[in-house]
Design an enzyme around this catalytic site. Structure first.
Site, PDB file in Angstrom:
ATOM      1  N   LYS A  41       0.826  -1.220   0.000  1.00 16.56           N
ATOM      2  CA  LYS A  41       0.000   0.000   0.000  1.00 16.56           C
ATOM      3  C   LYS A  41       0.856   1.266   0.000  1.00 16.56           C
ATOM      4  O   LYS A  41       0.579   2.216  -0.720  1.00 16.56           O
ATOM      5  CB  LYS A  41      -0.940   0.014   1.212  1.00 16.56           C
ATOM      6  CG  LYS A  41      -1.923  -1.135   1.262  1.00 16.56           C
ATOM      7  CD  LYS A  41      -2.922  -0.971   2.398  1.00 16.56           C
ATOM      8  CE  LYS A  41      -2.278  -0.965   3.773  1.00 16.56           C
ATOM      9  NZ  LYS A  41      -1.592  -2.251   4.094  1.00 16.56           N
TER      10      LYS A  41
ATOM     11  N   ARG B 179      -9.582   1.732   9.656  1.00 19.16           N
ATOM     12  CA  ARG B 179      -9.140   0.367   9.927  1.00 19.16           C
ATOM     13  C   ARG B 179     -10.303  -0.551  10.298  1.00 19.16           C
ATOM     14  O   ARG B 179     -10.153  -1.764  10.317  1.00 19.16           O
ATOM     15  CB  ARG B 179      -8.122   0.369  11.076  1.00 19.16           C
ATOM     16  CG  ARG B 179      -6.804   1.040  10.736  1.00 19.16           C
ATOM     17  CD  ARG B 179      -5.816   0.899  11.875  1.00 19.16           C
ATOM     18  NE  ARG B 179      -4.579   1.631  11.633  1.00 19.16           N
ATOM     19  CZ  ARG B 179      -3.550   1.164  10.948  1.00 19.16           C
ATOM     20  NH1 ARG B 179      -3.602  -0.057  10.446  1.00 19.16           N
ATOM     21  NH2 ARG B 179      -2.460   1.883  10.776  1.00 19.16           N
TER      22      ARG B 179
END
Length: 209
Positions: free
Chosen positions: A13, A88
């Protein structure tokens, strides 16, 4: 264009966000960096966050999201940004929505866990400037020496095999449900982690850039 990158720890990422940032000329907004800067600068939200950190507690989502709203209102985010480290959990994603933070696309990088563990075992980081290298795919010019600042490279605690396995477990339990959450909204793009360049090409193609 406001983007989120999803994927297990070590799926690439950070690397892909750098490519997208350069291609679109938009910043990567890291919640960790925002938090540290707000505390360092003594902003009202930073002071609130510091009280939790000093007590050894997690900073509540509403404070983190307040910081994100402040950050993306700055001039360099006018054309968009890439959110790094947030959300998250589904609760955080819903809180972002409630705060009026609009996301255009969520990019999921699908990566095999054995590949991730092998990749992390070769990762080296500079504790001085934060630069990241890999002994095979992106080695420094001089072994264990940072190209940027000359610092000594280390293996982060987060990149140790046992730590990585725990981080992967947390990802599956807490963050992976976001994939279906954003798929249901029609903004999820899924790409398979292959080589760094091939993955970047697939992401650019999916975004139409």
């Amino acid at each position: 264009m406001n983007l989120i990158l999803l994927g297990a720890p070590g799926s690439g990422k950070g690397t892909q966000s750098q490519f997208i940032s350069k291609k679109l000329s938009i910043p990567t907004v890291s919640t960790g960096n925002i938090l540290r800067a707000a505390v360092r600068n003594g902003t009202p939200i930073g002071k609130k966050a510091k009280s939790y950190m000093d007590a050894g507690s997690l900073v509540p989502d509403d404070i983190i999201i307040g910081m994100i709203k402040e950050r993306i209102a700055e001039q360099d985010c006018k054309a968009g940004c890439i959110l790094d480290g947030m959300p998250r959990t589904i609760a955080q994603a819903e809180a972002l929505e409630a705060a009026g933070v609009e996301i255009d696309f969520v990019i999921e990088i699908q990566a095999d866990e054995e590949r991730i563990l092998a990749r992390m075992s070769g990762r080296r980081s500079c504790p001085d400037c934060g630069a990241v290298y890999h002994i095979k795919t992106n080695p420094p010019k001089v072994e264990n020496v940072c190209d940027k600042c000359g610092g000594t490279l280390v293996i982060r605690a987060d990149d140790q095999q046992e730590t990585m396995k725990k981080r992967l477990l947390v990802y599956h339990e807490e963050t992976e449900p976001l994939i279906e959450f954003y798929r249901s909204k029609g903004i999820l793009i899924s790409v398979v982690d292959t080589t760094i360049k091939e993955t970047a090409v697939e992401i650019f193609k999916a975004l139409g850039i």
